[in-house]
Design an enzyme around this catalytic site. Structure first.
Site, PDB file in Angstrom:
ATOM      1  N   GLU A 123      -0.235 -16.821  -8.698  1.00 30.36           N
ATOM      2  CA  GLU A 123       0.579 -15.922  -9.524  1.00 30.36           C
ATOM      3  C   GLU A 123       2.057 -16.115  -9.233  1.00 30.36           C
ATOM      4  O   GLU A 123       2.881 -16.084 -10.134  1.00 30.36           O
ATOM      5  CB  GLU A 123       0.153 -14.482  -9.265  1.00 30.36           C
ATOM      6  CG  GLU A 123      -1.308 -14.293  -9.669  1.00 30.36           C
ATOM      7  CD  GLU A 123      -1.640 -12.839  -9.884  1.00 30.36           C
ATOM      8  OE1 GLU A 123      -0.844 -12.003  -9.467  1.00 30.36           O
ATOM      9  OE2 GLU A 123      -2.686 -12.578 -10.476  1.00 30.36           O
ATOM     10  N   CYS A 138      -6.492  -5.660  -7.433  1.00 32.08           N
ATOM     11  CA  CYS A 138      -6.238  -5.156  -6.080  1.00 32.08           C
ATOM     12  C   CYS A 138      -5.680  -6.255  -5.180  1.00 32.08           C
ATOM     13  O   CYS A 138      -5.101  -5.981  -4.154  1.00 32.08           O
ATOM     14  CB  CYS A 138      -7.506  -4.584  -5.473  1.00 32.08           C
ATOM     15  SG  CYS A 138      -8.945  -4.782  -6.475  1.00 32.08           S
ATOM     16  N   HIS A 139      -5.838  -7.501  -5.572  1.00 34.34           N
ATOM     17  CA  HIS A 139      -5.325  -8.595  -4.749  1.00 34.34           C
ATOM     18  C   HIS A 139      -3.790  -8.627  -4.783  1.00 34.34           C
ATOM     19  O   HIS A 139      -3.169  -9.344  -4.022  1.00 34.34           O
ATOM     20  CB  HIS A 139      -5.911  -9.911  -5.243  1.00 34.34           C
ATOM     21  CG  HIS A 139      -5.529 -10.275  -6.625  1.00 34.34           C
ATOM     22  ND1 HIS A 139      -6.295  -9.923  -7.704  1.00 34.34           N
ATOM     23  CD2 HIS A 139      -4.450 -10.928  -7.097  1.00 34.34           C
ATOM     24  CE1 HIS A 139      -5.676 -10.378  -8.797  1.00 34.34           C
ATOM     25  NE2 HIS A 139      -4.553 -10.979  -8.456  1.00 34.34           N
ATOM     26  N   ASN A 174     -14.018   1.181  -4.347  1.00 35.84           N
ATOM     27  CA  ASN A 174     -14.079   1.207  -5.809  1.00 35.84           C
ATOM     28  C   ASN A 174     -13.447  -0.053  -6.402  1.00 35.84           C
ATOM     29  O   ASN A 174     -12.462   0.020  -7.106  1.00 35.84           O
ATOM     30  CB  ASN A 174     -13.341   2.437  -6.336  1.00 35.84           C
ATOM     31  CG  ASN A 174     -14.009   3.711  -5.867  1.00 35.84           C
ATOM     32  OD1 ASN A 174     -15.082   4.068  -6.316  1.00 35.84           O
ATOM     33  ND2 ASN A 174     -13.365   4.378  -4.944  1.00 35.84           N
ATOM     34  N   TYR A 198       0.849  -1.195   0.000  1.00 32.53           N
ATOM     35  CA  TYR A 198       0.000   0.000   0.000  1.00 32.53           C
ATOM     36  C   TYR A 198       0.882   1.242   0.000  1.00 32.53           C
ATOM     37  O   TYR A 198       0.612   2.221  -0.681  1.00 32.53           O
ATOM     38  CB  TYR A 198      -0.913  -0.003   1.221  1.00 32.53           C
ATOM     39  CG  TYR A 198      -1.923  -1.124   1.185  1.00 32.53           C
ATOM     40  CD1 TYR A 198      -3.061  -1.016   0.398  1.00 32.53           C
ATOM     41  CD2 TYR A 198      -1.727  -2.285   1.912  1.00 32.53           C
ATOM     42  CE1 TYR A 198      -3.986  -2.033   0.354  1.00 32.53           C
ATOM     43  CE2 TYR A 198      -2.649  -3.307   1.876  1.00 32.53           C
ATOM     44  CZ  TYR A 198      -3.772  -3.179   1.100  1.00 32.53           C
ATOM     45  OH  TYR A 198      -4.691  -4.195   1.055  1.00 32.53           O
TER      46      TYR A 198
END
Length: 87
Positions: A80, A53-54, A46, A23
């Site tokens: 991933e 966002c993960h 949003n 972040y």
DNA sequence: CATTTGACGCCAA
DNA sequence: TTTGGCGCCAAAT
């Protein structure tokens, strides 16, 4: 000029597969290194399908949270990372 | 317009 | 080392 949220979303959308940003890192790239709180706030309210966002986690390495369920987030990140290792 | 919220980060004990 | 508390900023209410 887009809002801070728009800028953050664009940055997060640029995160390549197998990569994760904190972040604070995103906040720094957005131009507000101290706005790490706002990053989570924006993503939470949003949530866009185009925004991975993960891939945004805490500086401690914790997953933080996820709108769809942090459990799913953990799985997605592991998948991933696995892909990253495959290359 | 003012106040509260919130997927956080860092410092102190 | 781990846990708790304080500080920070933008958006939503």
């Amino acid at each position: 000029m887009e809002k801070f949220s728009e800028k953050v979303l664009k940055i997060v959308a640029k995160i390549p597969k197998g990569k994760v940003l904190t972040y604070k890192k995103v906040a720094g790239m957005a131009g507000k290194p101290k706005a790490y709180r706002t990053i989570g706030n924006i993503l939470n309210k949003n949530y866009n399908s185009k925004i991975p966002c993960h891939r945004v986690i805490r500086s401690d390495g914790s997953l933080g949270g996820y709108n769809k369920g942090k459990k799913l987030k953990k799985i997605l990140l592991q998948k991933e990372v696995k892909f990253y290792k495959s290359v």
